[in-house]
Structures are given as structure tokens and as C-alpha cells.
Design a protein around this motif. Structure first.
Motif, PDB file in Angstrom:
ATOM      1  N   ILE A 102       0.848  -1.192   0.000  1.00 54.95           N
ATOM      2  CA  ILE A 102       0.000   0.000   0.000  1.00 54.95           C
ATOM      3  C   ILE A 102       0.884   1.243   0.000  1.00 54.95           C
ATOM      4  O   ILE A 102       1.857   1.331   0.759  1.00 54.95           O
ATOM      5  N   GLU A 103       0.527   2.216  -0.826  1.00 51.49           N
ATOM      6  CA  GLU A 103       1.305   3.453  -0.905  1.00 51.49           C
ATOM      7  C   GLU A 103       0.889   4.405   0.208  1.00 51.49           C
ATOM      8  O   GLU A 103      -0.288   4.715   0.379  1.00 51.49           O
ATOM      9  N   VAL A 104       1.863   4.858   0.969  1.00 52.27           N
ATOM     10  CA  VAL A 104       1.641   5.810   2.056  1.00 52.27           C
ATOM     11  C   VAL A 104       2.572   6.997   1.836  1.00 52.27           C
ATOM     12  O   VAL A 104       3.725   6.812   1.430  1.00 52.27           O
ATOM     13  N   ASP A 105       2.087   8.200   2.114  1.00 53.61           N
ATOM     14  CA  ASP A 105       2.891   9.412   1.950  1.00 53.61           C
ATOM     15  C   ASP A 105       4.079   9.369   2.918  1.00 53.61           C
ATOM     16  O   ASP A 105       3.905   9.526   4.133  1.00 53.61           O
ATOM     17  N   GLN A 106       5.275   9.172   2.382  1.00 51.26           N
ATOM     18  CA  GLN A 106       6.453   9.007   3.228  1.00 51.26           C
ATOM     19  C   GLN A 106       6.772  10.266   4.019  1.00 51.26           C
ATOM     20  O   GLN A 106       7.329  10.200   5.126  1.00 51.26           O
ATOM     21  N   LYS A 107       6.391  11.430   3.499  1.00 55.28           N
ATOM     22  CA  LYS A 107       6.624  12.671   4.246  1.00 55.28           C
ATOM     23  C   LYS A 107       5.840  12.660   5.551  1.00 55.28           C
ATOM     24  O   LYS A 107       6.323  13.120   6.589  1.00 55.28           O
ATOM     25  N   LYS A 108       4.620  12.117   5.502  1.00 49.49           N
ATOM     26  CA  LYS A 108       3.800  12.024   6.710  1.00 49.49           C
ATOM     27  C   LYS A 108       4.394  10.998   7.684  1.00 49.49           C
ATOM     28  O   LYS A 108       4.389  11.208   8.903  1.00 49.49           O
ATOM     29  N   VAL A 109       4.887   9.906   7.142  1.00 53.21           N
ATOM     30  CA  VAL A 109       5.536   8.888   7.978  1.00 53.21           C
ATOM     31  C   VAL A 109       6.742   9.500   8.685  1.00 53.21           C
ATOM     32  O   VAL A 109       6.919   9.331   9.898  1.00 53.21           O
ATOM     33  N   ASP A 110       7.561  10.228   7.941  1.00 59.41           N
ATOM     34  CA  ASP A 110       8.757  10.844   8.524  1.00 59.41           C
ATOM     35  C   ASP A 110       8.392  11.866   9.597  1.00 59.41           C
ATOM     36  O   ASP A 110       9.074  11.957  10.631  1.00 59.41           O
ATOM     37  N   LEU A 111       7.325  12.620   9.365  1.00 57.76           N
ATOM     38  CA  LEU A 111       6.873  13.590  10.365  1.00 57.76           C
ATOM     39  C   LEU A 111       6.489  12.879  11.665  1.00 57.76           C
ATOM     40  O   LEU A 111       6.796  13.357  12.761  1.00 57.76           O
ATOM     41  N   GLY A 112       5.814  11.739  11.531  1.00 54.22           N
ATOM     42  CA  GLY A 112       5.404  10.984  12.707  1.00 54.22           C
ATOM     43  C   GLY A 112       6.589  10.471  13.504  1.00 54.22           C
ATOM     44  O   GLY A 112       6.620  10.591  14.738  1.00 54.22           O
ATOM     45  N   PHE A 113       7.571   9.910  12.816  1.00 53.44           N
ATOM     46  CA  PHE A 113       8.758   9.410  13.513  1.00 53.44           C
ATOM     47  C   PHE A 113       9.544  10.548  14.157  1.00 53.44           C
ATOM     48  O   PHE A 113      10.087  10.398  15.257  1.00 53.44           O
ATOM     49  N   ASN A 114       9.584  11.689  13.499  1.00 50.75           N
ATOM     50  CA  ASN A 114      10.283  12.836  14.074  1.00 50.75           C
ATOM     51  C   ASN A 114       9.603  13.291  15.364  1.00 50.75           C
ATOM     52  O   ASN A 114      10.275  13.619  16.359  1.00 50.75           O
ATOM     53  N   TYR A 115       8.260  13.283  15.371  1.00 56.01           N
ATOM     54  CA  TYR A 115       7.532  13.651  16.583  1.00 56.01           C
ATOM     55  C   TYR A 115       7.869  12.697  17.733  1.00 56.01           C
ATOM     56  O   TYR A 115       8.076  13.130  18.875  1.00 56.01           O
ATOM     57  N   LEU A 116       7.938  11.407  17.438  1.00 61.24           N
ATOM     58  CA  LEU A 116       8.307  10.443  18.475  1.00 61.24           C
ATOM     59  C   LEU A 116       9.705  10.720  19.017  1.00 61.24           C
ATOM     60  O   LEU A 116       9.940  10.681  20.226  1.00 61.24           O
ATOM     61  N   ARG A 117      10.615  11.009  18.122  1.00 63.71           N
ATOM     62  CA  ARG A 117      12.011  11.180  18.550  1.00 63.71           C
ATOM     63  C   ARG A 117      12.211  12.438  19.381  1.00 63.71           C
ATOM     64  O   ARG A 117      12.946  12.408  20.378  1.00 63.71           O
ATOM     65  N   VAL A 118      11.560  13.526  19.000  1.00 64.51           N
ATOM     66  CA  VAL A 118      11.723  14.753  19.791  1.00 64.51           C
ATOM     67  C   VAL A 118      10.950  14.667  21.106  1.00 64.51           C
ATOM     68  O   VAL A 118      11.161  15.498  21.994  1.00 64.51           O
ATOM     69  N   SER A 119      10.084  13.666  21.231  1.00 63.60           N
ATOM     70  CA  SER A 119       9.348  13.461  22.474  1.00 63.60           C
ATOM     71  C   SER A 119      10.026  12.434  23.375  1.00 63.60           C
ATOM     72  O   SER A 119       9.446  11.994  24.368  1.00 63.60           O
ATOM     73  N   THR A 120      11.260  12.058  23.028  1.00 62.13           N
ATOM     74  CA  THR A 120      12.029  11.070  23.783  1.00 62.13           C
ATOM     75  C   THR A 120      13.233  11.745  24.434  1.00 62.13           C
ATOM     76  O   THR A 120      13.976  12.459  23.768  1.00 62.13           O
ATOM     77  N   THR A 121      13.426  11.522  25.725  1.00 60.08           N
ATOM     78  CA  THR A 121      14.548  12.138  26.422  1.00 60.08           C
ATOM     79  C   THR A 121      15.839  11.365  26.153  1.00 60.08           C
ATOM     80  O   THR A 121      15.832  10.279  25.582  1.00 60.08           O
ATOM     81  N   LYS A 122      16.946  11.907  26.614  1.00 59.61           N
ATOM     82  CA  LYS A 122      18.252  11.257  26.428  1.00 59.61           C
ATOM     83  C   LYS A 122      18.330   9.935  27.180  1.00 59.61           C
ATOM     84  O   LYS A 122      19.149   9.074  26.861  1.00 59.61           O
ATOM     85  N   ASP A 123      17.451   9.742  28.178  1.00 64.42           N
ATOM     86  CA  ASP A 123      17.419   8.495  28.946  1.00 64.42           C
ATOM     87  C   ASP A 123      16.405   7.489  28.385  1.00 64.42           C
ATOM     88  O   ASP A 123      16.192   6.431  28.974  1.00 64.42           O
ATOM     89  N   GLY A 124      15.763   7.842  27.279  1.00 63.64           N
ATOM     90  CA  GLY A 124      14.839   6.910  26.655  1.00 63.64           C
ATOM     91  C   GLY A 124      13.422   6.970  27.176  1.00 63.64           C
ATOM     92  O   GLY A 124      12.603   6.109  26.853  1.00 63.64           O
ATOM     93  N   TYR A 125      13.108   7.983  28.002  1.00 64.92           N
ATOM     94  CA  TYR A 125      11.732   8.165  28.459  1.00 64.92           C
ATOM     95  C   TYR A 125      10.952   8.863  27.357  1.00 64.92           C
ATOM     96  O   TYR A 125      11.437   9.810  26.741  1.00 64.92           O
ATOM     97  N   ILE A 126       9.739   8.378  27.081  1.00 67.15           N
ATOM     98  CA  ILE A 126       8.873   9.003  26.087  1.00 67.15           C
ATOM     99  C   ILE A 126       7.670   9.583  26.811  1.00 67.15           C
ATOM    100  O   ILE A 126       6.943   8.868  27.503  1.00 67.15           O
ATOM    101  N   GLY A 127       7.470  10.879  26.662  1.00 71.32           N
ATOM    102  CA  GLY A 127       6.377  11.543  27.357  1.00 71.32           C
ATOM    103  C   GLY A 127       5.016  11.272  26.748  1.00 71.32           C
ATOM    104  O   GLY A 127       4.889  10.627  25.709  1.00 71.32           O
ATOM    105  N   TYR A 128       3.992  11.780  27.376  1.00 74.60           N
ATOM    106  CA  TYR A 128       2.606  11.563  26.953  1.00 74.60           C
ATOM    107  C   TYR A 128       2.283  12.423  25.727  1.00 74.60           C
ATOM    108  O   TYR A 128       1.884  11.917  24.685  1.00 74.60           O
ATOM    109  N   HIS A 129       2.458  13.737  25.858  1.00 75.51           N
ATOM    110  CA  HIS A 129       2.292  14.664  24.733  1.00 75.51           C
ATOM    111  C   HIS A 129       3.648  14.998  24.102  1.00 75.51           C
ATOM    112  O   HIS A 129       3.788  15.055  22.883  1.00 75.51           O
ATOM    113  N   THR A 130       4.629  15.262  24.966  1.00 74.48           N
ATOM    114  CA  THR A 130       5.964  15.681  24.529  1.00 74.48           C
ATOM    115  C   THR A 130       6.991  14.861  25.304  1.00 74.48           C
ATOM    116  O   THR A 130       6.670  13.800  25.821  1.00 74.48           O
TER     117      THR A 130
END
Length: 284
Positions: free
Chosen positions: A122-150
């Protein structure tokens, strides 16, 4: 059922859910439906579900925050202005963007669904996929904790961490992925004491926390998580082979009251099949 190779039962279940939902559906059921039908297709090559998978992936594309600047004036009841919680690349509860903002857990769930849909062709807009992964990564601390919103602390993180590992593993190698996975797996080890303390539904934390740490492939982290929680898992095991959820510490946890046996028993069926995984998202 898929992990047990019970394809006749899975076929009935998949075909009973083989319809694209209407507008206003929540992100959760769309993602889970897409995950199930994708895994079913990858195991069976039953083309009857492909159009539904395509439709589900498309619905998720409409549910993502493209630019948080568009939501700067959003309010939510007594919470007042919540515009800062609508983060670029994230997903909220509903496919119609609203509520109190985006969440890392629904974002990781949607990304898992997208990656599995892509595996089905299935074709998915890769730009949207990349945006999603970027949001996850910036919401992760240096110790690997992932926040609820951020990245800021809120609630036990095991489920968010485990699901992020699964989504990243499905996506494959990209710049920074290896270091990120090491960081989140370390965070999962740190979350071992709070595995069943997830917000709203502790089985959500247990499910993705246990599955995610196994998918990580980090033997030390796996033993860390499983050995620390051995007593909990034994206490949750019932005489008939089922498992029953034990209440956690989060004041908003309703997991025991929503589905104390069904969800956790299904989770443990997957956990106990991890040595020979049959699902793509679990490492097949």
C-alpha cells in the motif's frame, strides 16, 4: 490466533472487520484494524482485504497534525489553551483532529499500522511517515523516556517505549535509528518497575512494553523486564490458562474494569510466542 496458526478463525475475524469505517472514527480502532488486516494479508495473501487496508491508511493520513501552528488557538474545556500540545507529526485520539492534543502512543500505533500497510504494497505518503517518527524522537529524552504529549514526564512510559521500538523496527534502518533504539531500550529497562502502572489502561502498557522489549533483541533488557516482573506475571496467571489484570498505581487506570482477562490473555499469548514469532510486527 495468527500466532497459533489458526487461519480459519483469523479469516472469519478479518473478513468481519473488512470494511472501511466512516468519518469521525478514533485513531485507535483504525490503527488496530489496519494492523490486524495487514498481518492477516502478509500471512495469507488474501487480496480481499487490500482495499480496506488502503482505505484505513488513507484515513490515518487525514488524522495527523501537519503543522502545530494551525492549532495554536485550540482550547479544551477547563484546560484552556492546549495549542502547544498539538505537535507537528502527531496523532490525537480521533481521526478528526481535536481534543487536548497529540499523543506519542497513538502516533506510534498509527506508524505501526502504516509500516505494515506498506509491507502489503500500500502506498503511504512518506513525508507524513517521517513527520510521525520525528515527533516520536523529539518526544524522547536522552534516557529513553517518552512523554505523553511531549518529552516531559507524565505517567509510566513502558507502553509508549515498547510501541516506539516496534514501529522503528518495522521502518528499518535510517539515520540515527540504531542510537535511538538503544536509548529507548535503556528507557524500557528503567520502566520495568512501573510496567503495570500505565495511564487509563494498564494492559496497554503491559502489552506494548513486553512485546516491545522482546522485539528490541536486547537480551539484557529482555531479562531485566521479564525477571523483575516474574512475580507479577505468576500472580496474573489463572488456573484455566488465562491471565487477569492486576490494578496498577495510576489513579486513572481502568484496565481491570474494562477487560481484565481478555486483553491480558491475548497479550500473553503473543508474549509466549516470541521465541518463534509469526507476526511481522513481532520480528517475523
Amino acid at each position: 490466533l495468527l500466532s497459533a496458526g489458526k487461519m480459519e478463525e483469523v479469516e472469519k475475524l478479518a473478513l468481519s472487520w473488512n470494511k472501511v469505517p466512516g468519518p469521525g472514527i478514533w485513531v485507535w480502532p483504525v490503527s488496530y484494524q489496519c494492523i490486524l488486516l495487514s498481518e492477516y494479508y502478509l500471512a495469507s495473501k488474501d487480496e480481499r482485504v487490500l482495499e480496506t487496508i488502503r482505505g484505513l491508511a488513507a484515513i490515518l493520513e487525514t488524522a495527523q497534525v501537519a503543522d502545530m501552528a494551525d492549532y495554536k488557538d485550540r482550547t479544551h474545556g477547563n484546560m484552556g489553551n492546549v495549542g502547544h500540545k498539538f505537535r507537528t507529526g502527531g496523532f490525537g485520539h480521533n481521526t478528526v483532529v481535536g481534543g487536548y492534543g497529540t499523543m506519542t502512543i497513538t502516533t506510534a500505533l498509527a506508524l505501526t499500522a502504516w509500516e505494515l500497510a506498506k509491507d502489503c504494497g500500500i502506498e503511504v505518503d512518506q513525508k507524513k511517515v517521517d513527520l510521525g517518527f520525528n515527533y516520536l524522537r523529539v518526544s524522547t529524552t536522552k534516557d529513553g523516556y517518552i512523554g505523553y504529549h511531549t518529552h516531559k514526564g507524565a505517567y509510566s512510559a513502558a507502553g509508549r517505549q515498547g510501541l516506539s521500538v516496534i514501529a522503528h523496527k518495522l521502518a528499518g534502518e535510517s539515520e540515527g535509528t540504531e542510537d535511538y533504539l538503544k536509548r529507548v531500550t535503556k528507557g524500557l529497562s528503567n520502566s520495568k518497575k512501573y510496567l503495570n502502572d500505565a495511564h487509563a489502561d494498564n494492559i496497554l502498557g503491559l502489552s506494548w512494553g513486553l512485546l516491545g522489549v522482546n522485539v528490541s533483541g536486547d537480551e539484557a533488557a529482555i531479562r531485566d523486564m521479564m525477571d523483575y516482573n516474574k512475580a507479577w506475571l505468576n500472580m496474573a496467571r489463572c488456573h484455566d490458562g488465562s491471565f487477569v489484570s492486576l490494578p496498577g498505581r495510576d489513579m486513572y487506570d481502568k484496565g481491570y474494569y474494562m477487560s481484565s482477562r481478555l486483553h491480558l490473555t491475548a497479550t500473553m499469548a503473543l508474549v509466549l510466542s516470541m521465541e518463534e514469532p509469526k507476526l511481522r510486527m513481532l520480528g517475523r
